[in-house]
Structures are given as structure tokens and as C-alpha cells.
Design an enzyme around this catalytic site. Structure first.
Site, mmCIF file in Angstrom:
data_model
loop_
_atom_site.group_PDB
_atom_site.id
_atom_site.type_symbol
_atom_site.label_atom_id
_atom_site.label_comp_id
_atom_site.label_asym_id
_atom_site.label_seq_id
_atom_site.Cartn_x
_atom_site.Cartn_y
_atom_site.Cartn_z
ATOM 1 N N GLU A 274 0.643 -1.137 0.038
ATOM 2 C CA GLU A 274 -0.042 0.199 0.022
ATOM 3 C C GLU A 274 1.050 1.107 0.035
ATOM 4 O O GLU A 274 1.390 1.568 1.060
ATOM 5 C CB GLU A 274 -0.976 0.039 1.182
ATOM 6 C CG GLU A 274 -2.275 0.694 0.722
ATOM 7 C CD GLU A 274 -2.225 1.970 1.779
ATOM 8 O OE1 GLU A 274 -1.421 2.974 1.494
ATOM 9 O OE2 GLU A 274 -3.402 2.161 2.579
ATOM 10 N N CYS A 308 -1.650 8.563 3.276
ATOM 11 C CA CYS A 308 -1.515 8.192 1.911
ATOM 12 C C CYS A 308 -2.877 8.276 1.322
ATOM 13 O O CYS A 308 -2.815 8.756 -0.063
ATOM 14 C CB CYS A 308 -1.306 6.676 1.991
ATOM 15 S SG CYS A 308 -2.270 5.745 2.869
#
Length: 512
Positions: A274, A308
Site C-alpha cells: 500500500e 496516503c
């Protein structure tokens, strides 16, 4: 540095010597015991807000990793066969212990290591508590199936079994929360874990290890091995390629993710990655602008944009662009920015290092030189270590600017306009990132159609880009956002593998 370097009581609370609880060194944690590295190496952890030394942390060598992996392999034999209820109870107890850290040393640790504001401390701890409790519930959902067999007298079972030893690497920006995501599902599925924390936040990430250890997680199941910045490449490559490591999960930058994926590919090893994001928010002409502004400010500025899933681009229909900007400018003036160590009521504090502030300033200045307009902010930084950067609004970004494509990881709200839904979708999909997005419209079916066409692992309608729950399959859809999924049943599939077992009756005859 020995087992007493980090004294832990029966309640799982560290007993600090200093006001901040940061003065004691941080040891490695291998096979249920605290220890120094075999070569005695350490590295310094500093306060990003002040630049001051906090403590020395043990730096694991490849020999330390070899020992930890061996211990984890041995522990796997019993942990993988432990009962679902016993695993669940450990996780639920750990959640309670971790929650109590809010009244202990957790706020001081996160504040000192990652410039966490009061609200960000609570988000980290309480979200992690939620992850532990939700993941505990998965333990009885690791299910197989019985499938029909063409061969007479045969029954076919498909079971999901744990992989073995998992190597987890988690980042500094949401240190407790993302550490839990890295280790919780692997553990509940019966794997054992080698955890490499960020060199910026060992004690923050160790909070989860403390809680699980205090809750009764058996020795060897979770091993905590920080590594100095200089040794990280060598040690990480060693761990990724170690034959006993069966799976790697990494949350961090796309630059490092590509390196890890390359190492894993040489030994055909599975990964969950990720990585970064460049999340777009599409605001259609019929959107509730007050709601959209609120979501954009939260999505872009929470933790100073160091998430993120942070909102990196705001795409406005030209008919409402002026009104949106006016509301945004009024709302942003109420955000309190400052040194969280001096004022606990600030909403935004420092970035994680001076270099991060420099990088964000460079992106801003280059965009302005290329024709973008700065609507709010002055690109300056402040604070004792030049890490405090207020929110900035920049208008007129275009796809030929670096700021349109490169993840900023800072407190920026970047605006551009569009005329049609097709143009908005094209702009949203115009980067190599694919983690998350959002669409604002009062016409839900229209918003749904747009959301389905946006390239993203998650797309939220009338909500911020920063949104995930422990049961959801979080991750990107390739490119610079990585691949694989954390969360819920998708996480179970990532950290187990199907095994076929056929049952045949005796006396069967075969011909060829």
C-alpha cells in the site's frame, strides 16, 4: 541494553524515567524478550519538531533477523494450531490495554516522535483499538469449503491455512494504526510476524507490541526489530529474500515499494503493497459546497496532509469554482497552526522532518512559476526545526505541472477546473496513483456513475478521501499505489492460502 531496558508492568504500561517517557533506550523484542542487537549497534531517534535527541534505539543486524525468523518459525508450529477463541481473547484484551495507554505515556511518545497533535494521538490509538477488536472477530471467518468430486468415492475439502512467517514493514505517519494493520490479520490467521518499524517512530509503533505482549501473545509470534537508516537496505533485502519468510507487506512510498517488489520477485514471493496516493475530489455543479469544502479541508489537512489517502487534487466544475473558493478561503482561516508542544489546541503542527517541508515548498514554487496561483499561504515554514507549514491553497494546476502528478505529503489544497464529467474523470485518472478518490453531487446515481469510472481502490460519494474501516479491503489498483489488500475477509485471503485435501475411500482402483 537488556530485558530491563524497557520495563513493563502487568498492566502493559511502560514505566518511564523521563517526563516524556522517552529517555529509556528502545530494545529489540525477539521471542518474547527484550534484548540489544547482537553487534551492539544503535541509532538516534530525534524529535522532528525540535531536532533534539530523544533516545537511542537498538539497531537490528541481519544476524538478529536470522534469529528472530528462526524463533518465529518455531512459534508458528504452535500458534498456527491454537484455537480461534484463544487468539480472539488475546486481541480483545490487547485492545483494552492499548486504549488505556491514552491515559499513560502514549500521548507523550507520539507527540515527541511524529509531532502528533492531541487529536491525531486519539485517532491513532482509538482506530487501532478498533482494528484489534474487528480483527478478533475474523478468527471464526477463516473458512474453507467442500466441493463436489467427479471421481467416485471422493470428497474434496478446501481449507485456508496460514502461510508461515510474515515480514511486515510499517511507516511513521500513523505509527500505531498502520502497525496494527500490518500485523493484526496475519497474526489472527495463525501466522507469526517479523515487524520492522520506521526508524522515525520505534516507541510509537512499539505501543502495539507492548499491548499484545501484555495481553498474552506467546513468545515468538510477534518480533520487533528496528533498524538504523544506514543498515535498512541491507537488512530489509535480507529479510525479504529469506527462505523462511513466506509473505511481505509494506506500507510506504512507491519508490521503496518498487524496490521491495523487485526483491520479492526474485524469489517469487507474495506481497501486499500500500503505497502513495494523489487522491482527487471531483465537485460536480450540483454539489453541496459547504459539505464539499468541509471534506476537502479534512481530507487535505488532517495530520498536515501526511496520509496516503490525503486529498491531493480538487477538481471543480467551472460553474461553482468561484463559490467553492470563497467558502474554502473563509473556512481555512479558522485552522489553528503551531507548535503542538507549546499549545495542545492546535489543529496542525509540524511535518515529519525539515526535508519534507523543503520538498513541499519546492513543489509549490515550481507550480507558481508554471502559472498556478497561490490563493492562501506564503510557502514559508516556522518552528524550532523549520517543520511547521501552514495550509496552502493553489489554483490553476494543470497536468503538465509536477504538482499534479507527484505526491506532496503536505498541507496543500490544489485546485483545477473542468467543464464536463468526462473531463473530470480524465483529470482524476491522469496520474499513476490509484488509492482513493471522492465525488460530490446531490444526484447520487450520477455520482455513482462517475465513481465507478474513477481509477481508485476506494471512491467515496459525498465524503472525504481519508476514510477507511477495518473491515474494508483497503489498497490501490496498481501503479504507484501498489497492489493487494489489507482489511476484512480480503486480508484473510492475503494472509492465508487455500489447500486442497481429497478424501478417498479405501479399495479404489486406478487405470492408465
Amino acid at each position: 541494553m537488556d530485558a530491563k531496558a524497557l520495563e513493563i508492568g502487568v498492566d502493559g504500561k511502560q514505566k518511564p524515567d523521563s517526563k516524556e517517557g522517552m529517555g529509556d533506550p528502545q530494545a529489540l523484542f525477539i521471542d518474547g524478550s527484550y534484548c540489544s542487537s547482537l553487534d551492539g549497534a544503535t541509532f538516534s531517534v530525534t524529535n522532528p519538531m525540535t531536532g533534539k535527541h530523544l533516545y537511542e534505539c537498538a539497531s537490528a543486524s541481519t544476524d538478529d533477523y536470522a534469529r528472530a525468523i528462526q524463533c518465529a518459525s518455531i512459534a508458528f508450529n504452535s500458534w498456527s494450531r491454537s484455537s480461534p477463541s484463544s487468539r480472539r481473547l488475546i486481541f480483545l484484551k490487547a485492545a483494552d490495554i492499548l486504549e488505556a495507554y491514552l491515559d499513560g505515556d502514549a500521548p507523550a511518545i507520539l507527540s515527541a516522535e511524529v509531532s502528533a497533535t492531541t487529536s491525531w494521538v486519539r485517532v491513532n490509538i482509538l482506530a487501532t483499538v478498533g482494528i484489534l477488536r474487528e480483527t478478533a472477530g475474523l478468527v471464526t471467518h477463516i473458512k474453507g469449503e467442500i466441493v463436489p468430486a467427479d471421481r467416485p468415492g471422493t470428497t474434496i475439502l478446501i481449507e485456508r491455512e496460514p502461510l508461515g512467517v510474515v515480514f511486515a514493514i510499517s511507516p511513521w505517519n500513523a505509527p500505531v494504526n498502520l502497525t496494527a494493520r500490518a500485523v493484526a490479520t496475519p497474526l489472527i490467521c495463525g501466522n507469526t510476524v517479523i515487524l520492522k518499524p520506521s526508524e522515525f517512530s520505534p516507541k510509537s509503533q512499539h505501543l502495539l507490541v507492548r499491548a499484545l505482549h501484555a495481553a498474552g501473545l506467546p513468545p515468538g509470534c510477534l518480533n520487533f526489530l528496528p533498524v538504523s537508516p544506514s543498515q535498512t537496505p541491507v537488512v530489509t533485502e535480507y529479510a525479504v529474500k529469506h527462505p523462511s519468510i513466506r509473505h511481505v507487506n509494506f506500507t510506504g512510498s512507491d519508490r521503496v515499494g518498487r524496490i521491495i517488489a523487485g526483491w520479492a520477485a526474485t524469489c517469487l514471493k507474495r506481497c501486499v503493497l500500500e503505497l502513495g496516493g494523489k487522491a482527487p475530489v471531483i465537485v460536480l455543479e450540483d454539489a453541496n459546497l459547504e459539505d464539499a469544502v468541509e471534506a476537502v479541508i479534512f481530507g487535505a489537512l488532517a495530520n498536515a496532509g501526511q496520509i496516503c489517502m490525503s486529498t491531493e487534487r480538487v477538481l471543480l466544475h467551472s460553474s461553482i469554482a468561484k463559490s467553492f473558493k470563497n467558502i474554502l478561503l473563509r473556512r481555512i482561516e479558522g485552522i489553528k497552526v503551531g507548535n503542538h508542544e507549546e499549545d495542545s489546541t492546535v489543529s496542525m503542527s509540524g511535518l515529519f522532518c525539515p526535508a519534507s517541508a523543503d520538498r513541499v515548498q519546492t513543489l509549490l514554487n515550481e507550480a507558481i512559476k508554471s502559472g498556478a496561483k497561490l490563493l492562501y499561504g506564503d510557502t514559508s515554514v516556522s518552528g524550532p526545526n523549520s517543520t511547521i507549514m501552514g495550509p496552502h491553497i493553489i489554483d490553476g494546476i494543470t497536468p503538465d505541472m509536477e504538482i499534479f502528478h507527484k505526491e506532496s505529503f503536505g498541507p496543500l489544497i490544489c485546485l483545477c477546473s473542468f467543464e464536463t464529467d468526462e473531463e473530470a474523470i480524465g483529470l482524476a485518472n491522469g496520474t499513476d496513483f490509484s488509492l482513493c478518490a471522492a465525488v460530490f453531487s446531490q444526484d447520487i446515481m450520477r455520482a455513482l456513475e462517475v465513481a465507478r469510472r474513477v481509477k481508485a481502490g476506494s471512491c467515496h460519494i459525498n465524503g472525504p478521501t481519508v476514510y477507511i474501516e477495518a473491515t474494508l479491503p483497503n489498497g490501490g489498483v496498481g501503479g504507484s499505489s501498489g497492489y493487494g489488500r489489507f482489511g476484512g475477509i480480503a486480508g484473510v485471503y492475503e494472509f492465508t492460502e487455500p489447500k486442497i485435501i481429497s478424501l478417498g475411500k479405501s479399495g479404489m482402483k486406478y487405470s492408465f
